[in-house]
Design a protein around this motif. Structure first.
Motif, PDB file in Angstrom:
ATOM      1  N   GLN A  77       0.863  -1.179   0.000  1.00  0.00           N
ATOM      2  CA  GLN A  77       0.000   0.000   0.000  1.00  0.00           C
ATOM      3  C   GLN A  77       0.899   1.227   0.000  1.00  0.00           C
ATOM      4  O   GLN A  77       1.474   1.583   1.023  1.00  0.00           O
ATOM      5  N   GLY A  78       1.052   1.846  -1.184  1.00  0.00           N
ATOM      6  CA  GLY A  78       1.930   3.014  -1.300  1.00  0.00           C
ATOM      7  C   GLY A  78       3.375   2.622  -1.059  1.00  0.00           C
ATOM      8  O   GLY A  78       3.934   1.769  -1.743  1.00  0.00           O
ATOM      9  N   LYS A  79       4.017   3.238  -0.057  1.00  0.00           N
ATOM     10  CA  LYS A  79       5.409   2.924   0.277  1.00  0.00           C
ATOM     11  C   LYS A  79       5.489   2.045   1.535  1.00  0.00           C
ATOM     12  O   LYS A  79       6.463   2.097   2.287  1.00  0.00           O
TER      13      LYS A  79
END
Length: 177
Positions: free
Chosen positions: A99-101
């Motif tokens: 999820q994202g970074k």
């Protein structure tokens, strides 16, 4: 004589190397990497290849010779192809997602484990039970894989946990009545 150290590191098309003092900087399609060799070896750029030679016959110079040549080879491999480690997750309810970074891992704890993805590393989860870690720096890729595996190392009785792809886990027999 180092068998590895004797071979020059060939630079493929699209890759350039510059040497200033003991520092080797390699530029390629994926980016720029550099390595500083010790004073025990000489680094020479000749005929589109980088050669490493020991400065003396001391034990330390011979040790650094092969290691320095391998470091330069890893720079070239990193900026052309990159490095990849693959992990597998085994266990009921164990899964991963990006999820994202952040890498979110459900590993049987009362909470999800969140791992912040470092700069220069890409993590992809093709399936909820597979993690692929890629990057230019071999040491960084291996360290990230080891850190993720550390959260739930495979145990020998049921084989549950995070393992490297293709890793064999020696299984033990459980207690008997």
């Amino acid at each position: 004589m180092s068998r590895i150290g004797k071979k020059p590191v060939e630079l493929p098309n699209g890759v350039t190397a510059t040497i200033s003092g003991q520092t080797v900087e390699v530029k390629g399609p994926k980016g720029v990497r550099s390595f500083t060799a010790t004073d025990d070896v000489d680094v020479i750029l000749e005929d589109n290849a980088v050669s490493v030679k020991p400065r003396g016959l001391s034990k330390r110079a011979r040790q650094q010779w092969g290691m320095s040549r391998t470091q330069v080879q890893n720079l070239v491999t990193g900026v052309t192809e990159g490095f990849k480690k693959e992990l597998e997750i085994q266990g009921v309810g164990y899964r991963a997602q990006v999820q994202g970074k952040t890498l979110k891992l459900a590993l049987g704890y009362s909470h999800d484990v969140e791992y912040a993805i470092p700069e220069g590393i890409d993590i992809v989860c093709a399936k909820p039970t597979e993690i692929a870690i890629t990057g230019m720096d071999q040491q960084k890729v291996g360290q990230v894989a080891a850190n993720i595996r550390e959260w739930r190392a495979p145990e020998p009785y049921k084989g549950k946990g995070i393992r490297y792809k293709g890793e064999y886990i020696f299984r033990k027999e459980g207690k008997k009545k």
